[in-house]
Every structure is written in C-alpha cells, then in structure tokens.
Design a protein around this motif. Structure first.
Motif: not given
Length: 431
Positions: A379-391
């Motif tokens: 879940e943490t990895k998915e959240e990080r990837e989502t935030k990175l994609a948004e950035k």
C-alpha cells in the motif's frame, strides 16, 4: 304694480315646484322590491338573537344552544381517529411490555447464576453505595442492581475482585421486543432469507485475566500463562464464528474424545487441547448442547489487525450462550459458568507448554505479521508511485505551458516516439 309683481313670482314658483316633483317622482317613492322594515321587527333585533341562531355545522332544524356539541355531533364521525388512537395504544402497550420483558430476562439470567457470581467475585454489579455484590437486605444478590441497561435490548453486568482475574464483563443482547414492527420484520426476513440470521437472545461473558499484571501489593504468585488459541464451538454455528472471528481462522478444527457430536474443538495443537479441556469442563459441556455457542481462550484480536501493534497479545476468555434455553437449565448453567471462571486458574497453573509447541504457535503469528507487513508495504509503495506519477504530470504540464506552439508539437512527437520504442521493446521481450 307691486301686487302684479308678487302674483307673477308666486305663479313661477308654483310651476317650478311642479316640474321638480315630476322629475324626481321615481326616486322619491319607496321601491316595491325593498320594503322598509317595520317598526315592530326592528324593535325585536338585539345582540342576544345572534347567540340563539343556528351554530356553524349544526344539522338543519337544530334549535339547541350553541354550546350543545353533543346534540349536533356523534362518535360515528370520528371512526378514523378512533382507529388511529387504538393502533397507537397497541404499539405503546407492546413497547412497554417488550421493554419490561427484556429487563426481566436479563435480571432472570443474572439471578440464575447469582450463587456462582457471589461465591467467585467480591463485587458484582453497579452498586451506588459500594456494597459488595450489590446485596439486598437478605444478603442475596439483587439481580436488578447487578445489571445496567445500555439500551432496551442490551444489558451489561460487571464483576471483579478475584485472584487471577481483572474483571468479568457480561453483555446480554436480546430481541427487539420493545419495537414490534422491527421485531416482526426481522423474524419474517429471517424465515424467507437464509442470509438474515434468526433473532435470538444471547449472552457473552468475557474474562480479562491479569496475565502477570497484578497490583504491586498482590500476595499471590504470577498469573502469566502462554499465548495460544483454543475453543469449543457448537457445530451449528461453527462456520459463522470462523468467518466472523479472526482468531478462530488461525486454528484447525477436529472432533475430540469425550465431547458430544455437536461440539468441535478448534485449536493450534493437540497438546493445548488436552490441557485446556480439564475434567470439570469436560463433564458439563455434554449437557449444554441447547445453549452453548462457544468457549474461546485467545490472545489474538477478534477483528483482523490493520497494523502491527494489533498483534500485541491481549488475552481474553469468552463464553457465549443463547437463552431462554440457558435459563431453563439453571443447574447446568451454574456448573458451566463456574467451570468457565475456574478455567483461568487452570490455565495459570498448567498452560506452560514445551518449546516445540510454542514454536508452532509463534510461527503462526509471525507469518500473519509478515503478511500484514507486506500488505502495508504494498500500500505504501502504491501511494508513493501515485504521488510520483502526479508530480511527473505536474512538471510536464508546467514545462508545456512555458513552450511555444512549435516547441510543444516537437515535444509531443518526441514523447510519442519514445512510447512507441518502449512498446516495441516490451513486445520483443514477450517473443
């Protein structure tokens, strides 16, 4: 000469009067359509005559006084209102009966096990005066004082003051007798749909052992015992409890020698089962088939943990019963509750297993913790990837806004070319 002028003036006045009378003759005369009121009738009009006139809503020909409501109305005019009042009185009556009935059932259960409670605990119930065991004048447990009403379908009781036990909490959940509409709806839906459980009256008794956390001044020895999960469950509800309780999902199910066919043992080891099923418990369980739901010894939570801190051992011993079957067997009920309370003493004295048994128990909990840890990391990895994609998207949009039209076109073409090459590489790897 003067006489002549006077005669002429008189003649002119007479002719003018004649013309006036002829012109206004129609207006001066009384109209035949509107007759002037007679002096006698005008004299008879008085304020009191309005009071004796026919009241509003009175039947034709009514000549009674204005306040005689009973003479111009009847009860047959209020049939609808009467039916509504009767229905409200019926619902209120059922509500009052149901509320009293539920409290009577709860108090009756506490009264049935009162001899065991007063023998095992120093304090039972919620005494405002601080009396031990909430005793009445005859030194008998006052069942009504020993329970507290949370709602009209849920009652609780509390007991404390015993070696090895911090407290025993009893929850009595009853049917919605105080709400006849909802009660009947639950019964009907449960009859037609298997997914709806049949309304029942249930009792859940939970013991919290000290487990080594005695007060500093305690004179007894340590109350610690090993961590494990063990249960005796009625087979008719075994599937439901396994699905609802996380701790039971970690156990294996088996039949046990000395127990009836309707009872199943759920545990982590045979050695643990042999130790927990001590003689007093083994003798009384066969007599409890009608009302015993389960008896569980557990150090794991009932709900599936959502964080690693939830795996900290928190020992509880739980007994769940159904009534009125329990209330109709007071002697068996007292023996079962007594064996349930004394099970804590048995565990403190005997629940210290060999290292091989404890390794299996510990391995099960470690595997569950690893699963939860991986789930949290995913879940943490998915959240990080989502935030990175948004950035990345925000940076790309900001970069495009700062370009001219020609530069934007060139940038987008380069992006598409890169995507095409990546797609070709992926297809090459698959081949």
């Amino acid at each position: 000469m003067a006489d002549l002028i006077g005669k002429v003036f008189k003649a002119a006045s007479a002719s003018a009067a004649a013309v006036t009378d002829d012109d206004f003759a129609d207006f001066a005369s009384t109209s035949p359509a509107i007759a002037a009121p007679a002096a006698e009738s005008a004299a008879t009009i008085s304020p009191l005559s309005f009071a004796s006139s026919t009241p509003l809503g009175a039947p034709a020909g009514f000549d009674g006084p204005w306040y005689a409501v009973w003479e111009r109305h009847s009860l047959s005019e209020f049939q609808t209102e009467g039916y509504i009042i009767l229905l409200i009185m019926f619902i209120v009556g059922i509500h009052m009966w149901g509320a009293r009935r539920n409290r009577s059932i709860a108090a009756g259960f506490i009264a049935a096990i009162a001899p065991i409670l007063t023998k095992e605990f120093a304090l039972v119930g919620f005494s405002e005066e601080g009396k031990p065991n909430t005793l009445d004048e005859k030194n008998i447990l006052d069942a009504n004082a020993a329970i507290q009403e949370n709602t009209q379908m849920e009652f609780i009781s509390y007991a404390s003051g015993r070696q090895n036990i911090q407290f025993m909490h009893t929850t009595i959940k009853l049917q919605r007798r105080h709400n006849p509409v909802a009660w009947m709806a639950e019964i009907i839906f449960a009859f037609f749909f298997d997914a709806m459980p049949q309304p029942t009256d249930s009792i859940t008794m939970t013991i919290a052992p000290f487990d080594g956390a005695e007060p500093p001044k305690a004179v007894s020895g340590s109350s610690k015992y090993d961590n494990f999960i063990w249960a005796v469950v009625n087979k008719r509800c075994m599937k439901k409890h396994r699905e609802e309780r996380y701790d039971l999902s970690l156990t294996r199910t088996s039949d046990w020698e000395g127990l009836p066919n309707w009872a199943a043992v759920m545990g982590e080891s045979k050695e643990i089962g042999d130790m927990c099923l001590y003689q007093q418990l083994k003798d009384v369980i066969p007599e409890c088939g009608d009302f015993l739901e389960y008896l569980i010894v557990s150090d794991m939570p009932k709900e599936k943990p959502s964080k690693l801190a939830d795996y900290t051992p928190r020992k509880r011993i739980t007994l769940e019963l159904t009534i009125p079957s329990a209330a109709t067997n007071p002697e068996t009920l007292q023996r079962l509750v007594g064996a349930f309370i004394r099970l804590v003493d048995h565990l403190v004295a005997n629940a210290h297993f060999r290292p091989e048994v404890l390794r299996k128990v510990k391995a099960t909990r470690e595997d569950e913790q690893k699963k939860l840890k991986r789930s949290i990391e995913d879940e943490t990895k998915e959240e990080r990837e989502t935030k990175l994609a948004e950035k990345k998207k925000a940076d790309r949009d900001a970069k495009l806004r700062g370009m001219s039209a020609a530069e934007q076109k060139k940038f987008l073409e380069k992006e598409r070319e890169k995507e095409r090459k990546d797609m070709m590489k992926k297809m090459g790897r698959k081949q």
